[in-house]
Design a protein around this motif. Structure first.
Motif, PDB file in Angstrom:
ATOM      1  N   VAL A 154     -22.199  77.426 -10.015  1.00 50.69           N
ATOM      2  CA  VAL A 154     -21.260  77.274  -8.898  1.00 50.69           C
ATOM      3  C   VAL A 154     -20.080  76.394  -9.303  1.00 50.69           C
ATOM      4  CG1 VAL A 154     -20.980  76.364  -6.557  1.00 50.69           C
ATOM      5  CG2 VAL A 154     -23.014  77.687  -7.149  1.00 50.69           C
ATOM      6  N   HIS A 155     -20.339  75.330 -10.078  1.00 47.36           N
ATOM      7  CA  HIS A 155     -19.254  74.458 -10.514  1.00 47.36           C
ATOM      8  C   HIS A 155     -18.252  75.214 -11.378  1.00 47.36           C
ATOM      9  CE1 HIS A 155     -17.102  70.940 -11.896  1.00 47.36           C
ATOM     10  NE2 HIS A 155     -17.412  71.225 -13.153  1.00 47.36           N
ATOM     11  N   VAL A 156     -18.738  76.019 -12.306  1.00 50.44           N
ATOM     12  CA  VAL A 156     -17.835  76.794 -13.168  1.00 50.44           C
ATOM     13  C   VAL A 156     -17.033  77.794 -12.339  1.00 50.44           C
ATOM     14  CG1 VAL A 156     -17.745  78.492 -15.029  1.00 50.44           C
ATOM     15  CG2 VAL A 156     -19.240  76.507 -15.235  1.00 50.44           C
ATOM     16  N   ILE A 157     -17.694  78.473 -11.394  1.00 48.29           N
ATOM     17  CA  ILE A 157     -16.998  79.455 -10.557  1.00 48.29           C
ATOM     18  C   ILE A 157     -15.935  78.783  -9.700  1.00 48.29           C
ATOM     19  CG2 ILE A 157     -17.294  81.074  -8.647  1.00 48.29           C
ATOM     20  CD1 ILE A 157     -20.024  81.773  -9.781  1.00 48.29           C
ATOM     21  N   PHE A 158     -16.258  77.639  -9.097  1.00 51.15           N
ATOM     22  CA  PHE A 158     -15.300  76.938  -8.238  1.00 51.15           C
ATOM     23  C   PHE A 158     -14.106  76.440  -9.047  1.00 51.15           C
ATOM     24  CE2 PHE A 158     -17.007  75.679  -3.876  1.00 51.15           C
ATOM     25  CZ  PHE A 158     -17.686  76.888  -3.750  1.00 51.15           C
ATOM     26  N   CYS A 159     -14.369  75.878 -10.233  1.00 47.76           N
ATOM     27  CA  CYS A 159     -13.264  75.388 -11.065  1.00 47.76           C
ATOM     28  C   CYS A 159     -12.363  76.532 -11.504  1.00 47.76           C
ATOM     29  CB  CYS A 159     -13.811  74.651 -12.280  1.00 47.76           C
ATOM     30  SG  CYS A 159     -14.580  73.072 -11.906  1.00 47.76           S
ATOM     31  N   GLN A 377     -18.104  67.572  -6.723  1.00 45.02           N
ATOM     32  CA  GLN A 377     -18.804  67.190  -5.496  1.00 45.02           C
ATOM     33  C   GLN A 377     -18.817  68.345  -4.502  1.00 45.02           C
ATOM     34  OE1 GLN A 377     -20.658  64.862  -4.584  1.00 45.02           O
ATOM     35  NE2 GLN A 377     -20.768  65.241  -2.376  1.00 45.02           N
ATOM     36  N   ASN A 378     -17.710  69.064  -4.419  1.00 45.96           N
ATOM     37  CA  ASN A 378     -17.670  70.213  -3.525  1.00 45.96           C
ATOM     38  C   ASN A 378     -18.609  71.315  -4.020  1.00 45.96           C
ATOM     39  OD1 ASN A 378     -16.429  71.365  -1.136  1.00 45.96           O
ATOM     40  ND2 ASN A 378     -15.435  72.827  -2.507  1.00 45.96           N
ATOM     41  N   SER A 379     -18.647  71.511  -5.338  1.00 48.48           N
ATOM     42  CA  SER A 379     -19.569  72.491  -5.906  1.00 48.48           C
ATOM     43  C   SER A 379     -21.014  72.094  -5.629  1.00 48.48           C
ATOM     44  CB  SER A 379     -19.342  72.613  -7.416  1.00 48.48           C
ATOM     45  OG  SER A 379     -18.007  72.959  -7.711  1.00 48.48           O
ATOM     46  N   PHE A 380     -21.297  70.802  -5.710  1.00 48.53           N
ATOM     47  CA  PHE A 380     -22.656  70.317  -5.440  1.00 48.53           C
ATOM     48  C   PHE A 380     -23.069  70.637  -4.014  1.00 48.53           C
ATOM     49  CE2 PHE A 380     -25.512  67.029  -3.895  1.00 48.53           C
ATOM     50  CZ  PHE A 380     -26.514  67.045  -4.857  1.00 48.53           C
ATOM     51  N   GLU A 381     -22.170  70.439  -3.068  1.00 53.16           N
ATOM     52  CA  GLU A 381     -22.491  70.710  -1.672  1.00 53.16           C
ATOM     53  C   GLU A 381     -22.802  72.187  -1.458  1.00 53.16           C
ATOM     54  OE1 GLU A 381     -22.712  68.872   1.104  1.00 53.16           O
ATOM     55  OE2 GLU A 381     -22.450  66.973   0.055  1.00 53.16           O
TER      56      GLU A 381
END
Length: 493
Positions: A154-159, A377-381
């Protein structure tokens, strides 16, 4: 006997072969896909994005190592026994009232039984004979394994989505840059026959655009006493990030200030291309998960106690930080305009002067670190929400109540949109107002050639003869010499 029938010794060979085939096939497809993507980026000379892809591969390798460690250490962790008092509090879900009256051993009987069913060959009396309980079940360990993988994906996709959407927004400024492409430099203007009608018209049009932009820029940010007030300036900066975060007049004025400071002899310097290149270089830093971000994950998991609603309150953190960063970047633009007006009142040269003093602790790179943390942090949520949804279901006690869940999702979407269309374009433009330009001023060929040349020079040492230097010079591509001449027109302050 039931456990033996579920082991690999009593599993049909076609099932084992089929599962292995699917796993190997998906792994090879992913590896080949990343390989061809890297070759495509190399062919398009996108070295910055290629390095970001390499960082992504490093993250995947780290995930693979974490997966291997969890799998290998599963048996050892399964045999760790602890006193019941250590695992009788700080649960993500509140325990039913009827269980609170039972002994600590019985409160963990369900977990122990589940763990025993999933284990292969573990003795059911391993911990109970010692008067202790298991540290963690195999099922919980497996779910934790899945969460780490989902978080990284999710972090990679969001970035990536943030950089793509923000880059599309920055690409819209290209038409503003095109108005200054045909401005002749001082060296070109001195050549005979250069000042024909076409160049004179282009020069006059560019000067007219610059004059109107500067006039509108100073009127917008420094016109009148109330605009120069610190309180009003910060309030205006806070609100402006929600609409028209970067206007045409701001882009042209800041571009002019950058060129007058760093490239005074090359007014047609492609500031837009340089800015895009620096954003691509920063992307490889944002896409990685640094050690301190993994530390935040550990802290957040520790605070996930039932009844605390920790993740609801933590969901405000990326939004607050994002609004602070956006307001600060907008305030820097206003500060530059006010500084020029004060210079004009003192009779000094009224030109925008980039400076590190405008940023927090005089360090522009802090903004990138904050954006990195905000996206993580947004990806974590969001990753935590999907993990709970697909692992335990929408009605799980970890999911929290609907009144806490909906605001978390709304703030997650708001942070993603605001960061993509407002904060990232602001960052790309305003961080160029530091005292020094970034290494993105060199294009990919110049940067890679310089690294090779410097490496060769250092390996030869200071005692390299002049003859050897003459042998090295012809090996430098002709395009490199042309680009170096263009870059040398940009004076490093």
């Amino acid at each position: 006997m039931a456990e033996e029938e579920n082991s690999l010794e009593y599993t049909p060979t076609w099932v084992v072969a089929f599962i292995c085939f699917i796993i190997v096939l998906l792994s090879l497809l992913a590896e080949r896909g990343l390989h061809h993507l890297g070759k495509y980026l190399k062919r398009k000379k996108q070295d910055a994005l290629f390095e970001a892809l390499q960082k992504l591969k490093e993250e995947l390798m780290l995930l693979g190592f974490i997966s291997l460690m969890l799998t290998v250490s599963q048996t050892a962790i399964r045999h760790i026994c602890v006193p019941p008092a250590l695992v009788s509090n700080m649960f993500p879900c509140k325990k039913p009232l009827e269980e609170e009256h039972h002994a600590p051993e019985s409160s963990h009987s369900l977990i122990f039984n589940t763990r025993h069913l999933l284990s292969t060959g573990a003795s059911p009396d391993h911990c109970t004979n010692k008067g202790k309980v298991p540290l963690i079940s195999v099922e919980a360990l497996h779910h934790l394994h899945i969460f780490i993988f989902v978080l990284a994906v999710v972090h990679v996709i969001f970035c990536a989505s943030t950089m793509v959407l923000g880059g599309a927004r920055i690409q819209q400024w290209k038409r503003w840059e095109d108005n200054f492409k045909k401005i002749p430099s001082q060296k070109d203007a001195s050549k005979p026959g250069h000042a024909h009608a076409h160049h004179v018209h282009a020069h006059a049009h560019a000067l007219h655009e610059l004059f109107n932009a500067n006039h509108e820029f100073f009127k917008m940010h420094a016109g009148g006493f109330w605009r120069r007030s610190v309180v009003i300036s910060w309030l205006r900066s806070f609100c402006k990030q929600f609409y028209g975060s970067v206007t045409k007049s701001e882009y042209i004025a800041l571009r002019h200030g950058f060129i007058m400071t760093h490239c005074p002899t090359n007014p047609s310097f492609n500031f837009h291309k340089y800015m895009l290149r620096t954003v691509e270089m920063d992307f490889k830093k944002v896409v990685t998960i640094s050690w301190y971000l993994w530390l935040f994950v550990v802290v957040f998991l520790l605070l996930n106690v039932g009844g605390w609603n920790t993740y609801f309150w933590l969901s405000f953190l990326p939004l607050i930080l994002l609004l602070m960063v956006g307001a600060k970047l907008e305030n820097i633009i206003s500060s530059l305009a006010v500084d020029v007006c004060e210079k004009r009142n003192r009779g000094e040269q009224a030109v925008i002067t980039p400076s590190d003093e405008l940023f927090w602790f005089h360090r522009p790179e802090i903004v990138l670190q904050l954006v990195h943390f905000i996206l993580f942090q947004n990806s974590f949520e969001i990753a935590f929400f999907f993990w709970i949804l697909f692992t335990y279901g929408i009605h799980s006690c970890i999911m929290e109540k609907l009144g806490f869940l909906i605001p978390r999702l709304v703030m997650g979407v708001l942070v993603q949109v605001l960061c993509s269309y407002s904060t990232l374009p602001l960052y790309a433009l305003v961080t160029q107002m530091g005292s020094k330009f970034k290494k993105g001023i060199f294009d990919d060929l110049v940067h890679s050639t310089l690294k090779v040349w410097l490496s060769d020079t250092r390996s030869k040492g200071e005692s390299t003869s002049e003859a050897r230097r003459m042998e090295i010079v012809p090996t430098i591509p002709e395009s490199f010499n042309v680009q170096i001449n263009e870059v040398m027109e940009c004076d490093n302050p």
